[in-house]
Scaffold this motif. Structure first.
Motif, PDB file in Angstrom:
ATOM      1  N   UNK A 265       0.812  -1.219   0.000  1.00  0.00           N
ATOM      2  CA  UNK A 265       0.000   0.000   0.000  1.00  0.00           C
ATOM      3  C   UNK A 265       0.841   1.262   0.000  1.00  0.00           C
ATOM      4  N   UNK A 266       2.130   1.162   0.346  1.00  0.00           N
ATOM      5  CA  UNK A 266       2.946   2.377   0.449  1.00  0.00           C
ATOM      6  C   UNK A 266       3.155   3.052  -0.897  1.00  0.00           C
ATOM      7  N   UNK A 267       2.906   2.349  -1.995  1.00  0.00           N
ATOM      8  CA  UNK A 267       3.007   2.978  -3.306  1.00  0.00           C
ATOM      9  C   UNK A 267       1.903   4.015  -3.496  1.00  0.00           C
ATOM     10  N   UNK A 268       0.940   4.033  -2.575  1.00  0.00           N
ATOM     11  CA  UNK A 268      -0.141   5.034  -2.598  1.00  0.00           C
ATOM     12  C   UNK A 268       0.005   6.063  -1.476  1.00  0.00           C
ATOM     13  N   UNK A 269       1.087   5.973  -0.703  1.00  0.00           N
ATOM     14  CA  UNK A 269       1.225   6.841   0.469  1.00  0.00           C
ATOM     15  C   UNK A 269       1.698   8.242   0.097  1.00  0.00           C
ATOM     16  N   UNK A 270       0.985   9.229   0.626  1.00  0.00           N
ATOM     17  CA  UNK A 270       1.500  10.588   0.754  1.00  0.00           C
ATOM     18  C   UNK A 270       1.849  10.758   2.239  1.00  0.00           C
ATOM     19  N   UNK A 271       2.077  11.984   2.685  1.00  0.00           N
ATOM     20  CA  UNK A 271       2.490  12.186   4.075  1.00  0.00           C
ATOM     21  C   UNK A 271       1.471  11.630   5.071  1.00  0.00           C
ATOM     22  N   UNK A 272       0.213  11.935   4.852  1.00  0.00           N
ATOM     23  CA  UNK A 272      -0.794  11.573   5.841  1.00  0.00           C
ATOM     24  C   UNK A 272      -1.072  10.076   5.905  1.00  0.00           C
ATOM     25  N   UNK A 273      -1.042   9.401   4.761  1.00  0.00           N
ATOM     26  CA  UNK A 273      -1.256   7.950   4.772  1.00  0.00           C
ATOM     27  C   UNK A 273      -0.146   7.249   5.559  1.00  0.00           C
ATOM     28  N   UNK A 274       1.098   7.699   5.355  1.00  0.00           N
ATOM     29  CA  UNK A 274       2.212   7.124   6.097  1.00  0.00           C
ATOM     30  C   UNK A 274       2.105   7.412   7.581  1.00  0.00           C
ATOM     31  N   UNK A 275       1.752   8.660   7.902  1.00  0.00           N
ATOM     32  CA  UNK A 275       1.603   9.018   9.318  1.00  0.00           C
ATOM     33  C   UNK A 275       0.559   8.145   9.996  1.00  0.00           C
ATOM     34  N   UNK A 276      -0.573   7.988   9.346  1.00  0.00           N
ATOM     35  CA  UNK A 276      -1.636   7.188   9.968  1.00  0.00           C
ATOM     36  C   UNK A 276      -1.204   5.735  10.145  1.00  0.00           C
ATOM     37  N   UNK A 277      -0.498   5.177   9.160  1.00  0.00           N
ATOM     38  CA  UNK A 277      -0.026   3.792   9.288  1.00  0.00           C
ATOM     39  C   UNK A 277       0.923   3.655  10.471  1.00  0.00           C
ATOM     40  N   UNK A 278       1.806   4.632  10.653  1.00  0.00           N
ATOM     41  CA  UNK A 278       2.751   4.583  11.769  1.00  0.00           C
ATOM     42  C   UNK A 278       2.016   4.727  13.101  1.00  0.00           C
ATOM     43  N   UNK A 279       1.093   5.670  13.172  1.00  0.00           N
ATOM     44  CA  UNK A 279       0.353   5.888  14.413  1.00  0.00           C
ATOM     45  C   UNK A 279      -0.547   4.710  14.781  1.00  0.00           C
ATOM     46  N   UNK A 280      -0.974   3.983  13.776  1.00  0.00           N
ATOM     47  CA  UNK A 280      -1.806   2.816  14.041  1.00  0.00           C
ATOM     48  C   UNK A 280      -0.994   1.599  14.456  1.00  0.00           C
ATOM     49  N   UNK A 281       0.337   1.723  14.404  1.00  0.00           N
ATOM     50  CA  UNK A 281       1.194   0.650  14.871  1.00  0.00           C
ATOM     51  C   UNK A 281       1.565  -0.381  13.840  1.00  0.00           C
TER      52      UNK A 281
END
Length: 441
Positions: A265-281
């Motif tokens: 899914x990271x091929x679709x990540x902008x800043x916020x998508x990555x942040x949310x994935x990290x914050x979700x653990x």
């Protein structure tokens, strides 16, 4: 880049929604060789007109712009600022600002520009040259940030936030696995394997950055190339991306996706998508901007990792990595009314007081050098000292007037290689040819 960065948008809102088709991005610095914060020379036409103004900025992911603008509005009831909040995507923000400028609309007064947009907006006369003597605090800003606001040695904006890429990591899990924050990509891979061997890490992904085909991919590609000892455009202003070093950097991204260390899914990540994935653990490591720190530390239930993460410099191939310089400058639209008010608003928002208030709420990187040495801020944000070093040593994206075409070419080459539609070597050879036609001396 906020993009930015970046990363740096705020609100007291009136939402603007033009729907546009974008291609091309923006640009910074041109052949600007300037670097000092000298505010002695006067240049630019007199800024005249007072009254209400509109501030065009990207989507406020920090939630603090309302407070910043409200502070101005409470002191200036006859010169109120209305915020036109543009989309989250930097490319879409730029597209709307350009469309507004091309029709010479006065709908936007102050523009929140990505640092790489300066040359394009200045060269096309979409923003107003600013008299440096009206901005007496320029010499107190980090020189690298002030340089991004100039084109051909003239001032076209004032740096309000800066940005350097940081490596966010799960400190609790690295500690339990007995490993230190990585300095190289190989160390990061090994650390991730040890974390995934833990019961808590079994289902986690290793690493993500901003890999969607937009400005963030230009940033991440540039950092990968620079981290392997290569360049996209050399100090001589000429493209030099078809090299073994650049190939090693691109292969870091390609192999990460192919091996599964980067989530699909990271091929679709902008800043916020990555942040949310990290914050979700779900991530052990994340490349992102300083603004993530305050959001990931929230204790309101929005972050599952508050108190469990830390920040380190970006890793590279054989040693520490190299950040791409991000950040935002506030500029005045050439077609704006009430430019005197616009200038005063920029001075207000770029002041040490407002920048300190902003970092306290958002963790966004300031441009005032003194704030990086503030003891209270360093206690709250322990990464400030390495962040300052990162910003001072960061590499700029190509400083060209045709930046929109250049960044599109970079994104297409990197995305094509990462998604497997073209071999990395061919992608770089094609990119070298394309950049050679776009960048002329």
């Amino acid at each position: 880049m906020r993009f930015e960065r970046s990363h740096t948008r705020k609100a007291a809102f009136v939402a603007v929604a033009s729907s546009l088709v974008l291609l091309a991005s923006a640009c910074g610095g041109g052949d600007d060789g300037s670097s000092s914060g000298d505010s002695g020379s006067s240049g630019g036409a007199a800024l005249e007109g007072r009254g209400p103004i509109t501030f065009a900025t990207g989507k406020d992911t920090s939630g603090n712009l309302t407070n910043q603008v409200a502070a101005w509005n409470s002191q200036h009831p006859d010169e109120k600022v209305t915020v036109s909040e543009l989309p989250e995507s930097a490319d879409q923000q730029r597209a709307q600002m350009i469309q507004n400028a091309q029709i010479k609309s006065d709908a936007f007064s102050v523009l929140n520009l990505d640092v790489v947009w300066t040359a394009e907006f200045a060269a096309n006369r979409w923003v107003t040259e600013l008299p440096p003597d009206q901005f007496p605090d320029l010499g107190k800003l980090l020189p690298s940030t002030l340089d991004t606001a100039k084109y051909r040695d003239k001032l076209y904006g004032v740096p309000v936030t800066s940005d350097g890429g940081l490596l966010y990591y799960r400190k609790d899990l690295l500690d339990k696995a007995g490993v230190q924050p990585p300095k190289t990509w190989e160390e990061m891979s090994a650390a991730c394997a040890k974390v995934k061997a833990l019961p808590e890490g079994k289902s986690m992904n290793c690493y993500a950055g901003q890999f969607e085909k937009y400005e963030g991919l230009t940033v991440n590609f540039s950092e990968a190339v620079n981290g392997a000892g290569g360049v996209v455009v050399g100090d001589d202003g000429k493209p030099n991306v078809d090299t073994p070093e650049a190939l090693a950097g691109l292969n870091f991204l390609v192999d990460g996706l192919k091996s599964g260390e980067f989530p699909k899914a990271s091929i679709t990540y902008k800043e916020e998508e990555g942040r949310r994935a990290f914050q979700e653990g779900s991530l052990v490591f994340l490349r992102n901007w300083p603004y993530v720190y305050a959001l990931a530390q929230k204790t309101d239930g929005s972050s599952k990792i508050n108190g469990k993460f830390a920040v380190a410099p970006l890793p590279g191939m054989s040693s520490g990595g190299v950040s791409t310089l991000g950040g935002h400058n506030y500029a005045i639209s050439e077609f704006a009314k009430n430019k005197a008010t616009a200038a005063d608003f920029i001075k207000f928002m770029s002041s040490e007081e407002r920048q300190k208030a902003n970092i306290e709420k958002t963790s966004q990187a300031p441009t005032w050098a003194s704030l990086y040495d503030d003891p209270a801020l360093n206690k709250q944000f322990p990464y400030l000292a390495p962040l300052k070093a990162s910003i001072e040593s960061a590499k700029s994206r190509p400083k060209v007037v045709k930046y929109g075409d250049v960044t599109t070419a970079i994104q297409e080459a990197a995305y094509g290689a990462m998604t497997g539609t073209m071999p990395p070597k061919d992608a770089l050879a094609g990119l070298q040819t394309k950049l050679s036609t776009l960048i002329t001396q």
